[in-house]
Design an enzyme around this catalytic site. Structure first.
Site, mmCIF file in Angstrom:
data_model
loop_
_atom_site.group_PDB
_atom_site.id
_atom_site.type_symbol
_atom_site.label_atom_id
_atom_site.label_comp_id
_atom_site.label_asym_id
_atom_site.label_seq_id
_atom_site.Cartn_x
_atom_site.Cartn_y
_atom_site.Cartn_z
ATOM 1 C CD GLU A 51 -2.432 1.861 0.391
ATOM 2 O OE1 GLU A 51 -2.325 3.077 0.132
ATOM 3 O OE2 GLU A 51 -3.165 1.084 -0.243
ATOM 4 C CD GLN A 52 -0.533 5.424 -3.749
ATOM 5 O OE1 GLN A 52 0.363 6.128 -4.206
ATOM 6 N NE2 GLN A 52 -1.706 5.304 -4.337
ATOM 7 C CD GLU A 77 -26.855 6.052 0.102
ATOM 8 O OE1 GLU A 77 -27.254 7.197 0.374
ATOM 9 O OE2 GLU A 77 -26.965 5.529 -1.030
ATOM 10 C CE1 TYR A 195 -25.964 2.146 -7.289
ATOM 11 C CE2 TYR A 195 -24.630 1.627 -9.216
ATOM 12 C CZ TYR A 195 -24.724 2.041 -7.894
ATOM 13 O OH TYR A 195 -23.591 2.337 -7.179
ATOM 14 C CB SER A 287 -7.768 4.712 -6.408
ATOM 15 O OG SER A 287 -8.158 5.367 -5.218
ATOM 16 C CB THR A 500 -21.603 -1.340 -3.859
ATOM 17 O OG1 THR A 500 -21.142 -2.374 -4.744
ATOM 18 C CG2 THR A 500 -22.751 -0.580 -4.510
ATOM 19 C CB SER A 504 -14.535 -3.842 -3.323
ATOM 20 O OG SER A 504 -14.420 -2.610 -3.988
#
Length: 567
Positions: A51-52, A77, A195, A287, A500, A504
């Protein structure tokens, strides 16, 4: 995951000799690490997260204190049918009750205190608007139905504004939709379609924000921290302040194998980790919060237009093979992917009582507050504000309230502050909000003097919604890949929705199960769009109490049958 899939997997042959490297420290990598251990039987000490930054969590952040101000770039949410996320957190121990899991305490809290909104939208400096229906005319329902039935391939890179007529974009439905999900008129129609399919069971409660569930504290303390603690206890290596700059990939006609990871630690000389086909590499490509910048009460945040490290890495990888996606589709138009949020830390009763007035409830400890965002319909910034359960932070004093606000149009001039939102400092952002909440200028200092506002501009926050076609996002495991998987918001997960946590985590499970060849499938996406009962309820909500087409005939046909109550 159906019960038949809830098995203890067989230990993959040779797993003790494998190593795994996860590039990026967001929820996708943390989930992948846990599934490598839980279902892949990998020893935690053989897993390294690169991780940077100096902290894990990615876009699921939350930090600060009452003296200097709290900050969270955004919130999540969630709903009951995040099957992958609940599968993960159903086995992550709670920090406050170690004998229970995060899911246990989460579900108990939301069952005891279900979410609902008493005030979904306001205008005219604090006037509560009618939000009893979705405000759709029959022609709008027809357009939504047409979208629901269309195939993704037929939609291509069409945008929302290219599909719907102008009157649809003025409906209450679109106000609620865009402010809940951060959709812009120029975003991909295909993402809106996903969605609709994915969350159609929430349509009847959309105007009141019913059916949503929220964490006890901020997303970092409630979700990231317990998962991080579990991974640490299992020996996972957390290699922070480490930036990966490129991957060496051996590509032949039928195989793609990562053979090296180029990186720098603490900005020092570049290093190389050599890998083989026996090792595993997981990359969170792209990101949403890369290059996010903060301001303060006296200084506006500066929009950082430089190319972020994770985007540079994805571009370097994408040059090697077409199957690795097209990052430029998502990161090349910052003016269309930026919006701004700010976190308000207010001491004393003034801001608390003001927000309680609109929420129409007192903010008792660990109870729903505003029940979701309150959108200011006539704000030129399209400003929304919310008070989540208090306290939002474990170190938050009882006399402090934390409020979060965001806007979709940061380049517009304000209604009270005659400046672009992106040019405003924390004091000015608070003044604009107070104006819309009905506070006169002469009374604003009473609120400002006891408040800290930390604004943030995020240049890529809606980049995952940019118009795209098949192939722009890489498959989780590209064809021919022996040891490389893409995870997170910019990998292609068929049928699920970006922006959401579920997306991931699902990508992480898919990556682990595929690369390790496990005899287990990821949890199934909740198939609400195939349930005729749910579709019927959604249709009734869209028609706002008006009879459905041919409703009388259908009721007559179903009379005295087991399907009589369908509509």
């Amino acid at each position: 995951m159906v019960n038949y899939e809830r098995i203890k997997t067989l230990k993959p042959e040779g797993i003790e000799n494998k190593k795994a490297y996860l590039i990026g420290g967001g929820i996708a990598s943390l989930a992948a690490a846990q599934y490598l251990i839980r279902d892949g039987h990998m020893d935690g000490k053989n897993i390294t997260i690169l991780e940077q930054k100096n902290i894990l969590g990615g876009s699921m952040d939350g930090a600060g204190n009452a003296k200097d101000g709290y900050v969270a770039l955004g919130g999540r949410e969630m709903e009951e049918h995040y099957e992958c996320m609940w599968d993960l957190f159903g086995k992550v121990p709670s920090l406050e009750e170690p004998e229970r899991y995060v899911l246990d305490e989460f579900r108990e809290l939301n069952n005891a205190d279900p979410n609902y909104s008493n005030c979904r939208a306001i205008a005219n400096r604090g006037e509560k608007l009618d939000f009893s229906t979705l405000g759709l005319a029959p022609n709008h329902v027809k357009q939504l139905t047409k979208l629901f039935l269309a195939t993704e391939d037929s939609l291509g890179a069409i945008t929302v504004e290219q599909f719907f007529d102008a009157s649809f974009l003025e409906t209450d439905f679109w106000l609620y939709w865009r402010s809940m999900f951060a959709f812009e008129n120029w975003h991909a129609l295909v993402e809106m379609k996903r969605y609709m399919h994915r969350f159609i069971h929430l349509m009847p409660g959309m105007n009141k924000m019913e059916g949503l569930v929220f964490t006890k504290y901020n997303q970092y303390d409630s979700m990231i921290l317990p998962l991080k603690k579990l991974l640490e206890s299992q020996g996972v290596v957390l290699d922070l302040n480490t930036k990966v700059t490129d991957l060496d990939i051996d590509i032949t006609a039928d195989k793609k194998t990562v053979t090296g990871i180029h990186l720098t630690r603490n900005g020092k000389k570049e290093e190389l980790i050599k890998t083989t086909e026996n090792d595993l590499v997981f990359f969170t490509n792209g990101s949403m919060t890369e290059n996010a910048t903060l301001g303060n009460m006296d200084k506006a945040p500066i929009l950082d237009r430089s190319e972020g490290a994770c985007w540079s890495l994805w571009k370097n990888i994408a040059k090697k093979d077409a199957s690795f996606g097209k990052p430029e589709v998502f990161c090349s138009d910052i003016d269309k992917t930026t919006w701004e949020s700010y976190t308000i830390t207010a001491k004393g009763p003034k801001m608390r009582k003001l927000m309680e007035k609109f929420a129409q409830r007192e903010f008792a400890p660990h109870q729903t507050a505003t029940g979701g965002i309150i959108t200011i319909k006539d704000s030129k910034w399209l400003l929304s504000v919310t008070v989540n359960r208090q306290p939002q932070f474990t170190n938050q004093p009882d006399d402090v309230i934390v409020i979060w606000a965001y806007a979709l149009f940061p380049n517009n001039e304000g209604d009270f502050i005659k400046k672009k939102m992106s040019e405003c400092n924390g004091r000015e952002l608070l003044q604009e909000l107070l104006y819309h909440l009905g506070i006169d200028e002469k009374d604003m200092d009473e609120y400002i003097d006891t408040t800290i506002v930390i604004p943030s501009i995020m240049p890529y926050i809606t980049s995952q919604f940019m118009p795209r076609v098949k192939g722009d996002r890489p498959e989780v495991v590209p064809v021919g890949s022996t040891n490389l998987a893409f995870i997170g918001q910019f990998a292609e997960v068929k049928g699920d929705c970006v922006f959401t946590v579920e997306y991931s985590v699902r990508s992480a499970i898919m990556a682990v199960y595929t690369l390790l060849g496990l005899e287990k499938n990821p949890p199934e996406i909740y198939p609400s769009q195939y349930d005729v009962r749910i579709v019927a309820k959604a249709a009734k909500a869209m028609y706002s109490g008006r009879p459905l087409p041919a409703e009388g005939i259908i009721k007559k046909l179903l009379s005295n049958t087991s399907l009589e109550g369908l509509i």
